[in-house]
Enzyme design. Structure first.
Site, PDB file in Angstrom:
ATOM      1  CD  GLU A   1      14.092  -1.641  10.139  1.00 49.15           C
ATOM      2  OE1 GLU A   1      15.176  -2.086   9.671  1.00 49.15           O
ATOM      3  OE2 GLU A   1      13.618  -1.994  11.238  1.00 49.15           O
TER       4      GLU A   1
ATOM      5  CB  SER B   1       8.026  -3.469  -1.361  1.00 50.13           C
ATOM      6  OG  SER B   1       7.486  -2.305  -1.939  1.00 50.13           O
TER       7      SER B   1
ATOM      8  CD1 TRP C   1      10.580   5.928   3.713  1.00 50.32           C
ATOM      9  CD2 TRP C   1       9.465   7.834   3.341  1.00 50.32           C
ATOM     10  NE1 TRP C   1      11.261   6.627   2.747  1.00 50.32           N
ATOM     11  CE2 TRP C   1      10.598   7.795   2.490  1.00 50.32           C
ATOM     12  CE3 TRP C   1       8.619   8.949   3.301  1.00 50.32           C
ATOM     13  CZ2 TRP C   1      10.907   8.821   1.610  1.00 50.32           C
ATOM     14  CZ3 TRP C   1       8.921   9.966   2.412  1.00 50.32           C
ATOM     15  CH2 TRP C   1      10.056   9.897   1.582  1.00 50.32           C
TER      16      TRP C   1
ATOM     17  CD  GLU D   1      -1.639   3.066   5.328  1.00 52.14           C
ATOM     18  OE1 GLU D   1      -2.473   2.168   5.425  1.00 52.14           O
ATOM     19  OE2 GLU D   1      -1.730   4.160   5.937  1.00 52.14           O
TER      20      GLU D   1
ATOM     21  CB  SER E   1       0.118   0.229  -7.757  1.00 55.77           C
ATOM     22  OG  SER E   1      -0.586   1.400  -7.434  1.00 55.77           O
TER      23      SER E   1
HETATM   24  N1  CAA Z   1      -3.111 -10.674   7.462  1.00 58.81           N
HETATM   25  C1  CAA Z   1      -2.620 -11.627   8.333  1.00 58.81           C
HETATM   26  N2  CAA Z   1      -1.504 -12.345   8.047  1.00 58.81           N
HETATM   27  C2  CAA Z   1      -0.888 -12.106   6.875  1.00 58.81           C
HETATM   28  C3  CAA Z   1      -1.350 -11.153   5.949  1.00 58.81           C
HETATM   29  C4  CAA Z   1      -2.523 -10.420   6.279  1.00 58.81           C
HETATM   30  N3  CAA Z   1      -3.011  -9.508   5.433  1.00 58.81           N
HETATM   31  N4  CAA Z   1      -0.522 -11.144   4.876  1.00 58.81           N
HETATM   32  C5  CAA Z   1       0.429 -12.063   5.109  1.00 58.81           C
HETATM   33  N5  CAA Z   1       0.198 -12.660   6.314  1.00 58.81           N
HETATM   34  C6  CAA Z   1       0.985 -13.734   6.929  1.00 58.81           C
HETATM   35  C7  CAA Z   1       1.055 -14.952   5.995  1.00 58.81           C
HETATM   36  O1  CAA Z   1      -0.028 -15.821   6.209  1.00 58.81           O
HETATM   37  C8  CAA Z   1       2.378 -15.594   6.401  1.00 58.81           C
HETATM   38  O2  CAA Z   1       2.160 -16.354   7.562  1.00 58.81           O
HETATM   39  P1  CAA Z   1       3.077 -17.631   7.956  1.00 58.81           P
HETATM   40  O3  CAA Z   1       4.311 -17.096   8.566  1.00 58.81           O
HETATM   41  O4  CAA Z   1       2.252 -18.390   8.921  1.00 58.81           O
HETATM   42  O5  CAA Z   1       3.380 -18.382   6.690  1.00 58.81           O
HETATM   43  C9  CAA Z   1       3.236 -14.377   6.777  1.00 58.81           C
HETATM   44  O6  CAA Z   1       2.337 -13.303   7.061  1.00 58.81           O
HETATM   45  C10 CAA Z   1       4.178 -13.954   5.663  1.00 58.81           C
HETATM   46  O7  CAA Z   1       3.394 -13.699   4.515  1.00 58.81           O
HETATM   47  P2  CAA Z   1       4.018 -13.730   3.048  1.00 58.81           P
HETATM   48  O8  CAA Z   1       4.730 -15.031   2.832  1.00 58.81           O
HETATM   49  O9  CAA Z   1       2.940 -13.374   2.089  1.00 58.81           O
HETATM   50  O10 CAA Z   1       5.122 -12.576   3.188  1.00 58.81           O
HETATM   51  P3  CAA Z   1       6.048 -11.882   2.114  1.00 58.81           P
HETATM   52  O11 CAA Z   1       7.374 -11.682   2.695  1.00 58.81           O
HETATM   53  O12 CAA Z   1       5.930 -12.579   0.783  1.00 58.81           O
HETATM   54  O13 CAA Z   1       5.429 -10.380   2.030  1.00 58.81           O
HETATM   55  C11 CAA Z   1       3.950  -8.663   1.305  1.00 58.81           C
HETATM   56  C12 CAA Z   1       4.129 -10.115   1.780  1.00 58.81           C
HETATM   57  C13 CAA Z   1       2.488  -8.594   0.889  1.00 58.81           C
HETATM   58  C14 CAA Z   1       4.814  -8.309   0.144  1.00 58.81           C
HETATM   59  C15 CAA Z   1       4.205  -7.712   2.506  1.00 58.81           C
HETATM   60  O14 CAA Z   1       5.584  -7.704   2.840  1.00 58.81           O
HETATM   61  C16 CAA Z   1       3.743  -6.298   2.251  1.00 58.81           C
HETATM   62  O15 CAA Z   1       2.560  -6.005   2.381  1.00 58.81           O
HETATM   63  N6  CAA Z   1       4.662  -5.365   1.893  1.00 58.81           N
HETATM   64  C17 CAA Z   1       4.355  -3.965   1.802  1.00 58.81           C
HETATM   65  C18 CAA Z   1       4.568  -3.296   3.118  1.00 58.81           C
HETATM   66  C19 CAA Z   1       3.841  -1.996   3.234  1.00 58.81           C
HETATM   67  O16 CAA Z   1       2.697  -1.877   2.871  1.00 58.81           O
HETATM   68  N7  CAA Z   1       4.502  -1.015   3.810  1.00 58.81           N
HETATM   69  C20 CAA Z   1       3.947   0.257   4.079  1.00 58.81           C
HETATM   70  C21 CAA Z   1       4.224   0.644   5.483  1.00 58.81           C
HETATM   71  S1  CAA Z   1       3.249   1.886   6.228  1.00 58.81           S
HETATM   72  C22 CAA Z   1       3.616   3.327   5.474  1.00 58.81           C
HETATM   73  O17 CAA Z   1       3.543   3.385   4.307  1.00 58.81           O
HETATM   74  C23 CAA Z   1       4.007   4.529   6.274  1.00 58.81           C
HETATM   75  C24 CAA Z   1       2.954   5.196   7.038  1.00 58.81           C
HETATM   76  O18 CAA Z   1       3.211   5.731   8.099  1.00 58.81           O
HETATM   77  C25 CAA Z   1       1.582   5.268   6.495  1.00 58.81           C
END
Ligand code: CAA
Length: 389
Positions: free
Chosen positions: A131, A136, A160, A371, A374
């Site tokens: 959004e 991130s 996006w 996605e 880095s």
């Molecule tokens: N698989 C399954 N569960 C997962 C997981 C995974 N890979 N990663 C985290 N989880 C779960 C955790 O176990 C946790 O579970 P509980 O609620 O039971 O505790 C929950 O998810 C929250 O995890 P975190 O505490 O690690 O969450 P966070 O708020 O610290 O965020 C983050 C983690 C890695 C930073 C994540 O927010 C992230 O990946 N951010 C980037 C987002 C992204 O990639 N966006 C791109 C969107 S797509 C795009 O680009 C457009 C397009 O059209 C291509």
């Protein structure tokens, strides 16, 4: 079986690799520069890719896909991206972000309704997590879905969205219980042709210009309860699990871009003369080529390894989060390094639109951003390494 370094490719792998290579040369190479320039969506070639089975490679045949494995998907995507990363982006989102999610978390009815037409390439799928104020930090979204009887009423702005302007169906994540933060996120399967789905602005982009990217605005969109993907509150985990698969696709895309830039540079260095010798005879160029090639081969090992880890997870259900993050991190930074060097090796002509080198350079940049940037990949890897997650 044919050996490819550590990885043994089956005849089936070689077949899809060749089919994708031939298709890309015949159908995409002649139009790539034109569509990059215009920013138009290449619907005709995407439809043909659907007919070739490239839009749902890992989806079983009974659900409209090609029924192949993750390595087959990666090999095909790599070949498409060697020629045009924009086609690759559309293919990657359709395969890994849309089809994967429904295959893994969808009901039988959802598979019939949403997966079959997208895996067969008849319809285009998209994924919508980001959004304007939540990139991130994906758990902080402001859009809302409120249940009213048999429907959820969805409001909010998503940004996006790859293929947003042309997608027929979208897997979308929004808050059903904001006070629960990420545990209040729910996933929905959205029909883009229903009222309340409003096309927002299309993004003017630096690279992958032929892949349309846009905002989507939800204005009292009514989503039937049976189109909710998973249970209420499971959306964040679904989003993350699907992104694990998506990141392998982006890593394969980065690998393809890097290989194309390297191959052009290698050939140019062997032909172009300066100061009475081939420029490849200068150590300033030859050592660059050595570093480019070495990083590409290291990327390939990480990307194929992540593909095998994902394939194994189909039976073990083990997560492949770290393998995917490492592959994406290394391959995308390699693509930037290699395409930067490729422009430099080519000099002025590398900066000109007469050759695709500058396009490779522009296209490579997004692989370090979408996605998961880095920085996010480093966060994911280090948290897992330190036992913090
Ligand atoms: N698989 C399954 N569960 C997962 C997981 C995974 N890979 N990663 C985290 N989880 C779960 C955790 O176990 C946790 O579970 P509980 O609620 O039971 O505790 C929950 O998810 C929250 O995890 P975190 O505490 O690690 O969450 P966070 O708020 O610290 O965020 C983050 C983690 C890695 C930073 C994540 O927010 C992230 O990946 N951010 C980037 C987002 C992204 O990639 N966006 C791109 C969107 S797509 C795009 O680009 C457009 C397009 O059209 C291509």
């Amino acid at each position: 079986m044919a050996a490819s370094g550590l990885f043994a490719l089956t005849e089936e792998h070689e077949m899809i690799q060749k089919a994708a290579r031939d298709f890309a040369q015949k159908e995409i190479a002649p139009i790539a520069a034109e569509f990059d320039e215009s920013g138009d969506f290449p619907l005709k070639t995407i439809r043909k890719m659907g007919e070739m089975g490239f839009m749902g490679i890992e989806v079983p045949e009974e659900y409209g896909g090609a029924g192949m494995d993750t390595l087959a998907y990666v090999l095909a995507l790599e070949e498409i991206c060697k020629v045009d990363a924009a086609h690759g982006t559309i293919m990657s989102v359709n395969n890994s972000l849309f089809c994967n999610g429904i295959l893994k978390f969808g009901t039988e009815a959802q598979k019939q309704k949403f997966l079959v037409p997208v895996a067969s390439g008849e319809k285009i799928g998209a994924y919508s997590l980001t959004e304007p104020m939540s990139g991130s930090d994906a758990g902080t979204m402001r859009s809302r879905a409120v249940r009213e009887g048999d429907v959820y009423v969805i409001n909010g702005r998503k940004s996006w969205v790859t293929s947003g302007p042309v997608a027929d169906v979208v897997v979308m994540f929004t808050m059903t219980e904001p006070e629960k933060k990420h545990r209040g996120v729910t996933a929905f399967l959205i029909d883009a042709h229903q009222p309340g789905y409003v096309h927002g602005k299309k993004e003017p982009k630096l690279g992958i210009r032929a892949s349309a990217t846009s905002e989507i605005v939800f204005e009292d969109y009514r989503c039937p309860v049976e189109d909710r993907l998973g249970e209420e509150g499971e959306g964040f985990k679904i989003a993350m699990a699907v992104l694990d698969a998506g990141r392998i696709g982006i890593a394969a895309q980065a690998l393809g871009i890097a290989e194309a830039a390297y191959e052009a540079s290698r050939q140019y260095a062997a032909e172009r003369e300066a100061f009475g010798q081939k420029i490849g005879d200068f150590q300033g160029i030859s050592f660059k080529l050595a570093d480019m090639k070495t990083q590409i081969e290291a990327s390939r090992l990480l990307v194929y390894n992540a593909a095998l880890a994902k394939e194994a997870s189909k039976t073990t259900h083990a997560r492949f989060t770290k393998e995917a993050a490492m592959a994406k991190l290394f391959a995308s930074e390699t693509a930037m390094f290699v395409t930067h060097a490729a422009v430099q090796i080519h000099g002025g002509i590398g900066y000109s639109k007469e050759l695709p080198i500058e396009r490779y350079f522009r296209d490579a940049k997004i692989t370090e951003i979408y996605e998961g940037t880095s920085e996010i990949q480093r966060l994911v890897i280090s948290r897992l390494e330190l036992g913090l997650r």
